[in-house]
Motif scaffolding. Structure first.
Motif, PDB file in Angstrom:
ATOM      1  N   CYS A 181       0.837  -1.202   0.000  1.00 16.81           N
ATOM      2  CA  CYS A 181       0.000   0.000   0.000  1.00 16.81           C
ATOM      3  C   CYS A 181       0.874   1.255   0.000  1.00 16.81           C
ATOM      4  N   SER A 182       1.929   1.254   0.805  1.00 15.39           N
ATOM      5  CA  SER A 182       2.822   2.416   0.871  1.00 15.39           C
ATOM      6  C   SER A 182       3.549   2.625  -0.456  1.00 15.39           C
ATOM      7  N   GLN A 183       3.909   1.514  -1.114  1.00 16.17           N
ATOM      8  CA  GLN A 183       4.569   1.652  -2.416  1.00 16.17           C
ATOM      9  C   GLN A 183       3.598   2.152  -3.475  1.00 16.17           C
ATOM     10  N   GLY A 184       2.343   1.720  -3.386  1.00 18.31           N
ATOM     11  CA  GLY A 184       1.328   2.225  -4.305  1.00 18.31           C
ATOM     12  C   GLY A 184       1.116   3.719  -4.137  1.00 18.31           C
ATOM     13  N   ILE A 185       1.141   4.176  -2.881  1.00 18.92           N
ATOM     14  CA  ILE A 185       1.020   5.609  -2.602  1.00 18.92           C
ATOM     15  C   ILE A 185       2.218   6.359  -3.183  1.00 18.92           C
ATOM     16  N   LEU A 186       3.409   5.809  -3.011  1.00 20.91           N
ATOM     17  CA  LEU A 186       4.616   6.445  -3.546  1.00 20.91           C
ATOM     18  C   LEU A 186       4.563   6.545  -5.063  1.00 20.91           C
ATOM     19  N   PHE A 187       4.178   5.437  -5.727  1.00 25.04           N
ATOM     20  CA  PHE A 187       4.133   5.431  -7.189  1.00 25.04           C
ATOM     21  C   PHE A 187       3.069   6.381  -7.726  1.00 25.04           C
ATOM     22  N   PHE A 188       1.997   6.591  -6.947  1.00 27.30           N
ATOM     23  CA  PHE A 188       0.958   7.538  -7.355  1.00 27.30           C
ATOM     24  C   PHE A 188       1.442   8.978  -7.193  1.00 27.30           C
ATOM     25  N   GLU A 189       2.097   9.256  -6.082  1.00 26.24           N
ATOM     26  CA  GLU A 189       2.412  10.634  -5.722  1.00 26.24           C
ATOM     27  C   GLU A 189       3.676  11.160  -6.401  1.00 26.24           C
ATOM     28  N   LEU A 190       4.657  10.284  -6.611  1.00 31.97           N
ATOM     29  CA  LEU A 190       5.958  10.740  -7.086  1.00 31.97           C
ATOM     30  C   LEU A 190       5.891  11.536  -8.396  1.00 31.97           C
ATOM     31  N   PRO A 191       5.166  11.054  -9.426  1.00 28.25           N
ATOM     32  CA  PRO A 191       5.115  11.838 -10.675  1.00 28.25           C
ATOM     33  C   PRO A 191       4.423  13.185 -10.513  1.00 28.25           C
ATOM     34  N   LEU A 192       3.635  13.372  -9.437  1.00 29.34           N
ATOM     35  CA  LEU A 192       2.899  14.610  -9.233  1.00 29.34           C
ATOM     36  C   LEU A 192       3.681  15.631  -8.421  1.00 29.34           C
ATOM     37  N   MET A 193       4.818  15.237  -7.863  1.00 28.61           N
ATOM     38  CA  MET A 193       5.605  16.140  -7.038  1.00 28.61           C
ATOM     39  C   MET A 193       6.313  17.184  -7.899  1.00 28.61           C
ATOM     40  N   LYS A 194       6.570  18.329  -7.283  1.00 30.86           N
ATOM     41  CA  LYS A 194       7.203  19.411  -8.036  1.00 30.86           C
ATOM     42  C   LYS A 194       8.602  19.032  -8.500  1.00 30.86           C
ATOM     43  N   GLU A 195       9.264  18.123  -7.756  1.00 31.88           N
ATOM     44  CA  GLU A 195      10.609  17.692  -8.160  1.00 31.88           C
ATOM     45  C   GLU A 195      10.597  16.941  -9.475  1.00 31.88           C
ATOM     46  N   ALA A 196       9.442  16.317  -9.806  1.00 40.28           N
ATOM     47  CA  ALA A 196       9.338  15.581 -11.074  1.00 40.28           C
ATOM     48  C   ALA A 196       9.175  16.527 -12.257  1.00 40.28           C
ATOM     49  N   SER A 197       8.746  17.750 -11.996  1.00 40.20           N
ATOM     50  CA  SER A 197       8.621  18.790 -13.022  1.00 40.20           C
ATOM     51  C   SER A 197       7.706  18.387 -14.168  1.00 40.20           C
ATOM     52  N   GLY A 198       6.804  17.451 -13.917  1.00 43.26           N
ATOM     53  CA  GLY A 198       5.893  17.016 -14.973  1.00 43.26           C
ATOM     54  C   GLY A 198       6.568  16.269 -16.097  1.00 43.26           C
ATOM     55  N   SER A 199       7.796  15.851 -15.905  1.00 47.12           N
ATOM     56  CA  SER A 199       8.561  15.169 -16.957  1.00 47.12           C
ATOM     57  C   SER A 199       8.555  13.666 -16.739  1.00 47.12           C
ATOM     58  N   ILE A 200       8.215  12.912 -17.789  1.00 46.65           N
ATOM     59  CA  ILE A 200       8.242  11.450 -17.701  1.00 46.65           C
ATOM     60  C   ILE A 200       9.660  10.966 -17.451  1.00 46.65           C
ATOM     61  N   LEU A 201      10.628  11.619 -18.111  1.00 50.11           N
ATOM     62  CA  LEU A 201      12.027  11.221 -17.941  1.00 50.11           C
ATOM     63  C   LEU A 201      12.487  11.430 -16.509  1.00 50.11           C
ATOM     64  N   THR A 202      12.159  12.591 -15.931  1.00 48.55           N
ATOM     65  CA  THR A 202      12.553  12.868 -14.544  1.00 48.55           C
ATOM     66  C   THR A 202      11.889  11.889 -13.583  1.00 48.55           C
ATOM     67  N   SER A 203      10.598  11.588 -13.802  1.00 46.87           N
ATOM     68  CA  SER A 203       9.900  10.618 -12.957  1.00 46.87           C
ATOM     69  C   SER A 203      10.571   9.246 -13.050  1.00 46.87           C
ATOM     70  N   GLY A 204      10.970   8.870 -14.265  1.00 47.48           N
ATOM     71  CA  GLY A 204      11.641   7.583 -14.454  1.00 47.48           C
ATOM     72  C   GLY A 204      12.945   7.504 -13.687  1.00 47.48           C
ATOM     73  N   ILE A 205      13.697   8.620 -13.668  1.00 47.03           N
ATOM     74  CA  ILE A 205      14.957   8.657 -12.922  1.00 47.03           C
ATOM     75  C   ILE A 205      14.697   8.514 -11.427  1.00 47.03           C
ATOM     76  N   LEU A 206      13.653   9.183 -10.945  1.00 42.98           N
ATOM     77  CA  LEU A 206      13.321   9.087  -9.518  1.00 42.98           C
ATOM     78  C   LEU A 206      12.932   7.658  -9.141  1.00 42.98           C
ATOM     79  N   PHE A 207      12.149   6.987  -9.992  1.00 36.33           N
ATOM     80  CA  PHE A 207      11.783   5.593  -9.727  1.00 36.33           C
ATOM     81  C   PHE A 207      13.020   4.697  -9.756  1.00 36.33           C
ATOM     82  N   SER A 208      13.946   4.997 -10.648  1.00 36.14           N
ATOM     83  CA  SER A 208      15.164   4.189 -10.751  1.00 36.14           C
ATOM     84  C   SER A 208      16.000   4.287  -9.478  1.00 36.14           C
TER      85      SER A 208
END
Length: 389
Positions: A229-256
């Motif tokens: 459940c906590s990982q599902g919350i993380l995967f939902f929230e991470l792409p929406l954070m300002k650090e992700a800058s709305g970029s798929i590439l940046t989100s992918g790096i954060l997940f990596s």
């Protein structure tokens, strides 16, 4: 160890195919004309149909063995992907994904049960489970980029076709690569009953559910459920954070970064000599504290926090599997690991839904912290006695 290598190969191919679809399923659904809300249903139905598959797999593996379920899961999942390459309507994709979730639900309990049986002692069991976590993590690191590359070069239809044939070929190899009978017999001798389970003859009137529950309190499964459940919350929230800058590439790096952190602790084989229960509880506590720190905007950078989350995951996931194997008898491995997969599936389904509905009221990371701490607080003391017995 040849059998373990084969099992790692099967798990890697299955997880590789699964994770390779993550970056391409949403664009594929959009190309078919699916609305955003319907895309969420397409992605979520996989976890829903996983549940009955896990339940059937647990009892089936204990009764008939792992090999036939491994072969069935790989080959049929490959055929489903071949069909998926020809869908022309969002509803067809929904049906195909639901079938895929059901079919692949058989693979994880079957492989984990087999891995637990081929171990010669409990330390080797821990190492084999850590190896499974390493394979899973490697697949999650490599496959999203590979899936995106395939689509860029071949298109959606040919990419799904190629991934489908890879699964089918791997399933055929499983027919010849898995030797099960000898390990089933040796496991029955090495791990006859759970720690703390009575060695006296069993009551014939005892239900199978009670038999499973003798060594493992049901509340223990709150740990994997809260973890997922906590990982599902993380995967939902991470792409929406300002650090992700709305970029798929940046989100992918954060997940990596999460996966890289997991690889670090999975590579520390000496950790497997520590009590599996201690690794599970302390790793979950550390993960909960990291989420709490993120919820209050602690001074540690996001990149470091995600790396620490990955390190905690690298400790927890193998230790949960090792703990369940060590306090269960060999004849119940299938059911135990199916319940584990069910817990993961339920948590993965609940996490994003909770985050989506409550994120405007409170930090999603605090919800992740709360789930983990609640599961830890409900963990029965009986589990301590069971493991130490």
């Amino acid at each position: 160890m040849k059998t373990a290598i084969w099992l790692y190969l099967f798990m890697f191919v299955a997880f590789f195919d699964l994770h390779a679809q993550y970056p391409i399923l949403s664009p594929f659904a959009i190309s078919l004309g699916a609305a955003p809300s319907f895309i969420g249903l397409i992605l979520g139905v996989y976890s829903i149909t996983h549940l009955p598959g896990n339940l059937i797999a647990g009892y089936g593996v204990d009764k008939y063995g792992s090999k036939r379920f491994i072969v069935f899961s790989l080959i049929v999942a490959g055929i489903v992907l071949l069909v998926q390459s020809r869908v022309t309507d969002p509803w067809q994709l929904l049906y195909i994904r639901s079938i895929s979730g059901f079919v692949l639900a058989f693979l994880s309990p079957a492989c984990l049960s087999m891995l637990a049986k081929i171990a010669k002692d409990k330390v080797q069991q821990s190492k084999l489970m850590a190896g499974n976590g390493f394979v899973h993590t490697m697949a999650s690191v490599l496959s999203p980029a590979a899936g995106a590359y395939l689509v860029a070069k071949l298109g959606f239809a040919q990419s799904f076709t190629l991934l489908g044939w890879i699964l089918i070929v791997t399933g055929v190899l499983a027919i010849f690569g898995v030797k099960e009978k000898q390990y089933t017999e040796s496991a029955a001798a090495l791990f006859p009953h759970a720690h703390g389970a009575p060695s006296a003859p069993e009551d014939n009137n005892m239900s199978e559910q009670d038999e499973v529950n003798r060594g493992i309190p049901w509340l223990f499964f709150g740990i994997p459920l809260a973890l997922s459940c906590s990982q599902g919350i993380l995967f939902f929230e991470l792409p929406l954070m300002k650090e992700a800058s709305g970029s798929i590439l940046t989100s992918g790096i954060l997940f990596s970064l999460v996966s890289l952190g997991a690889l670090v602790t999975l590579s520390m084989l000496f950790i497997n000599r520590i009590s599996a229960f201690l690794r599970t509880s302390m790793g979950s506590l550390a993960l909960a504290l990291i989420f709490f720190g993120m919820s209050v905007n602690w001074p540690i950078p996001l990149h470091v926090s995600l790396f620490l989350i990955g390190m905690a995951k690298g400790v927890i996931y193998p230790s949960i599997a090792s703990l369940l194997a060590s306090i269960s008898s060999a004849k119940r491995y299938g059911r135990i690991f199916s319940f584990l997969s069910i817990s993961y599936s339920i948590g993965a389904f609940i996490g994003p839904i909770v985050a989506g509905h409550l994120r405007s009221h409170t930090s999603p990371f605090f919800m992740a912290f709360f789930c983990l701490m609640l599961a830890l607080s409900l963990l029965p003391l009986k589990t301590f006695k069971t493991v130490q017995a």
